[in-house]
Scaffold this motif. Sequence first.
Motif, PDB file in Angstrom:
ATOM      1  N   GLN A  47      61.895  90.327 -18.538  1.00 27.90           N
ATOM      2  CA  GLN A  47      61.310  90.504 -19.814  1.00 27.90           C
ATOM      3  C   GLN A  47      59.932  90.701 -19.697  1.00 27.90           C
ATOM      4  N   TRP A 105      59.408  96.661 -14.567  1.00 33.61           N
ATOM      5  CA  TRP A 105      58.857  95.187 -14.954  1.00 33.61           C
ATOM      6  C   TRP A 105      57.558  95.191 -14.191  1.00 33.61           C
ATOM      7  N   LEU A 131      70.388  92.269 -23.809  1.00 32.56           N
ATOM      8  CA  LEU A 131      69.079  92.358 -23.247  1.00 32.56           C
ATOM      9  C   LEU A 131      68.116  93.153 -23.637  1.00 32.56           C
ATOM     10  N   TYR A 147      67.610  90.862 -14.624  1.00 38.52           N
ATOM     11  CA  TYR A 147      66.754  91.290 -15.815  1.00 38.52           C
ATOM     12  C   TYR A 147      65.509  90.430 -16.072  1.00 38.52           C
ATOM     13  N   LYS A 206      60.995  85.611 -17.526  1.00 38.54           N
ATOM     14  CA  LYS A 206      62.125  84.939 -18.116  1.00 38.54           C
ATOM     15  C   LYS A 206      63.489  85.710 -17.391  1.00 38.54           C
ATOM     16  N   TYR A 243      64.304  93.384 -22.131  1.00 41.42           N
ATOM     17  CA  TYR A 243      64.529  92.841 -20.921  1.00 41.42           C
ATOM     18  C   TYR A 243      64.497  94.583 -19.843  1.00 41.42           C
ATOM     19  N   LYS A 293      66.240  95.928 -16.611  1.00 43.27           N
ATOM     20  CA  LYS A 293      67.201  95.825 -15.743  1.00 43.27           C
ATOM     21  C   LYS A 293      66.804  96.305 -14.389  1.00 43.27           C
TER      22      LYS A 293
END
Length: 145
Positions: free
Chosen positions: A145, A92, A8, A143, A132, A13, A15
């Motif tokens: 993305q 993210w 990933l 996770y 995602k 991605y 974490k």
Amino acid sequence: MKNLHDILKKSNYKKLNFKVSKTQHLLIKAKINGITGNFILDTGASNSCVGFEGIDYFNLTAGKSKTKASGAGATGMKTQLAKNNSLKIGRWKTDEFHLVIFDMTHVNEALQQHKAKPVHGIIGADILLEGKAIIDYYNHCLYLQ
């Protein structure tokens, strides 16, 4: 099979760790408009939301909404909508994040009855789909993305 994290990571991605509460809810920290809050990660919630007290706490501009909220034993609850906010979960992030605002008293009362800490809101399927999401329940990792 190769390590899931390594696979990933190569696909960009991020974490994020979550905790499991006494009530078996998945708990995650997130920042809305730069302010940290505690949230339930809920794959069954269609939209991410906060309680009415979150309007001031997260510096939200709440507008009218015709939508009625339901879930966790309550139905037909009045809502408001806060558009174009920033959301950051770990590394993210997304801008133009919309939040449903409704009375979360029943959610937090239920948590407190089980001696679990209250939450500011819920991260729902809207964010999980946008990011995602892949949830690794065994290792308590999300996770995005």
